[in-house]
Design a protein around this motif. Structure first.
Motif, PDB file in Angstrom:
ATOM      1  N   ARG A 259      57.521  16.365  58.000  1.00  0.00           N
ATOM      2  CA  ARG A 259      58.741  16.424  57.183  1.00  0.00           C
ATOM      3  C   ARG A 259      58.518  17.268  55.930  1.00  0.00           C
ATOM      4  O   ARG A 259      59.370  18.100  55.573  1.00  0.00           O
ATOM      5  N   ALA A 262      58.742  21.072  56.528  1.00  0.00           N
ATOM      6  CA  ALA A 262      59.914  21.610  57.206  1.00  0.00           C
ATOM      7  C   ALA A 262      60.190  23.029  56.708  1.00  0.00           C
ATOM      8  O   ALA A 262      59.939  23.353  55.547  1.00  0.00           O
ATOM      9  N   THR A 264      62.995  24.434  56.128  1.00  0.00           N
ATOM     10  CA  THR A 264      64.098  24.447  55.176  1.00  0.00           C
ATOM     11  C   THR A 264      63.848  23.416  54.075  1.00  0.00           C
ATOM     12  O   THR A 264      63.586  22.245  54.371  1.00  0.00           O
ATOM     13  N   ALA A 266      65.723  21.667  52.201  1.00  0.00           N
ATOM     14  CA  ALA A 266      66.589  20.486  52.227  1.00  0.00           C
ATOM     15  C   ALA A 266      66.117  19.443  53.222  1.00  0.00           C
ATOM     16  O   ALA A 266      66.492  18.261  53.114  1.00  0.00           O
ATOM     17  N   GLU A 267      65.302  19.837  54.208  1.00  0.00           N
ATOM     18  CA  GLU A 267      64.821  18.896  55.209  1.00  0.00           C
ATOM     19  C   GLU A 267      63.554  18.169  54.761  1.00  0.00           C
ATOM     20  O   GLU A 267      63.110  17.241  55.435  1.00  0.00           O
ATOM     21  N   ARG A 268      62.978  18.576  53.648  1.00  0.00           N
ATOM     22  CA  ARG A 268      61.756  17.947  53.154  1.00  0.00           C
ATOM     23  C   ARG A 268      62.096  16.713  52.321  1.00  0.00           C
ATOM     24  O   ARG A 268      63.266  16.381  52.107  1.00  0.00           O
TER      25      ARG A 268
END
Length: 321
Positions: A259, A262, A264, A266-268
């Motif tokens: 995670r 990631a 992007t 925003a995905e972290r």
């Protein structure tokens, strides 16, 4: 540190500066923007590290030096950011920072000497450096160069150092000092020359943890700790995170690294503090240990220690890489 990623330098191979109050200077590393010396602080008869910065208006400008000085001093009270003792300038005008000296080397050198680290110690690095990054982010500073050589194993646990290319979040154009980034741990947005934010540091911390667990960066071939930077960049931007090759790494830890890395932002994890908290909770669930003796180490300068943060670092101390 950015300028501390090479081999240690034998003494006597560079001009030794004269800095009042400090003696027995010994050059231990050097790079494009600074030299680092081991020295003795005469008044207290204790070893220190002196980072002597180079100002050449090319790689390192006077403005960048002032930013590093101000940022490092402002954050050094955080228990897991390297402690600053003094700052000043030499007689020829070169600025320097005097820091605590950690004898054993950075985590980059610890890895080079002994190979991959125990899972517990890597989680400890993630938790405590995550907390250090959270402190920096809360005052608007993005580190941008989190990597094994920029984490020291101090007697208080892992300590983040080298804010040489740190910048305020509102001053992070994509091209600023891109040449100073370490491709093996730079976030995809940094590699694409896009603006960076706190999530970029989260990515780099997770990449650092992977490196400490496996002995090589996440998108390098197994055993290759110095991959071709252009090939590595392409892999980091294109390929998914590979499976963890180490069987004793628990699935929950791989999931958190997946995670945090990631492609992007925003995905972290939403923040470095959230990443640190997730690591702490995962350790508690898997080990049943809320804290270890290492978490009870005395805090710097007599301040109250932070709450238990996870597994303790291994024995020994570290110093500038």
């Amino acid at each position: 540190m950015t300028e501390q990623t090479g081999q240690r330098v034998p003494p006597g191979q560079s001009d030794i500066p004269v800095i009042p109050g400090y003696s027995r200077l010994e050059l231990v590393s050097r790079g494009s923007t600074a030299q680092v010396y081991r020295a003795i602080q005469d008044r207290l008869n204790r070893p220190v590290a002196i980072k002597l910065l180079r100002v050449d208006d090319g790689l390192t400008t006077a403005e960048q030096v002032e930013t590093e000085l101000a940022t490092t001093v402002a954050l050094s009270a955080q228990p897991h950011i390297v402690s600053i003792i003094d700052t000043g300038s030499t007689s020829i005008g070169r600025p320097y920072i005097v820091m605590e000296y950690c004898e054993g080397g950075s985590y980059g050198h610890i890895l080079a000497r002994g190979g991959p680290l125990p899972v517990s110690e890597v989680v400890d690095v993630g938790v405590k450096v995550g907390e250090a990054l959270q402190a920096a982010h809360e005052v608007g500073i993005i580190h941008r160069d989190v990597k094994p050589h920029n984490v020291l194993r101090s007697k208080y646990g892992p300590a983040l150092t080298d804010f040489g290319i740190a910048r305020a979040a509102n001053d992070l154009s994509g091209t600023i000092t891109l040449h100073k980034l370490t491709p093996q741990h730079a976030s995809p947005e940094a590699l694409r020359r896009e603006p960076q934010g706190p999530a970029s540091d989260v990515y780099s911390l997770a990449s650092t943890m992977w490196n400490l667990l496996t002995g090589y960066p996440p998108f390098a071939d197994p055993g290759d700790n110095s991959p071709d930077p252009f090939e590595y960049r392409d892999r980091a931007l294109r390929d998914p995170l590979p499976p963890m090759p180490r069987p004793d790494v628990p699935p929950w830890l791989y999931a958190e690294l997946l995670r945090a890395m990631a492609k992007t932002p925003a995905e972290r994890h939403a923040s470095a503090g959230e990443f640190a908290g997730a690591l702490r909770r995962g350790w508690l669930r898997s080990s049943g240990e809320l804290s270890t003796p290492g978490d009870a180490a005395p805090a710097r300068n007599g301040e109250t220690p932070h709450a238990p943060a996870g597994p303790a670092a291994g024995p020994g101390t570290a110093g500038p890489a």
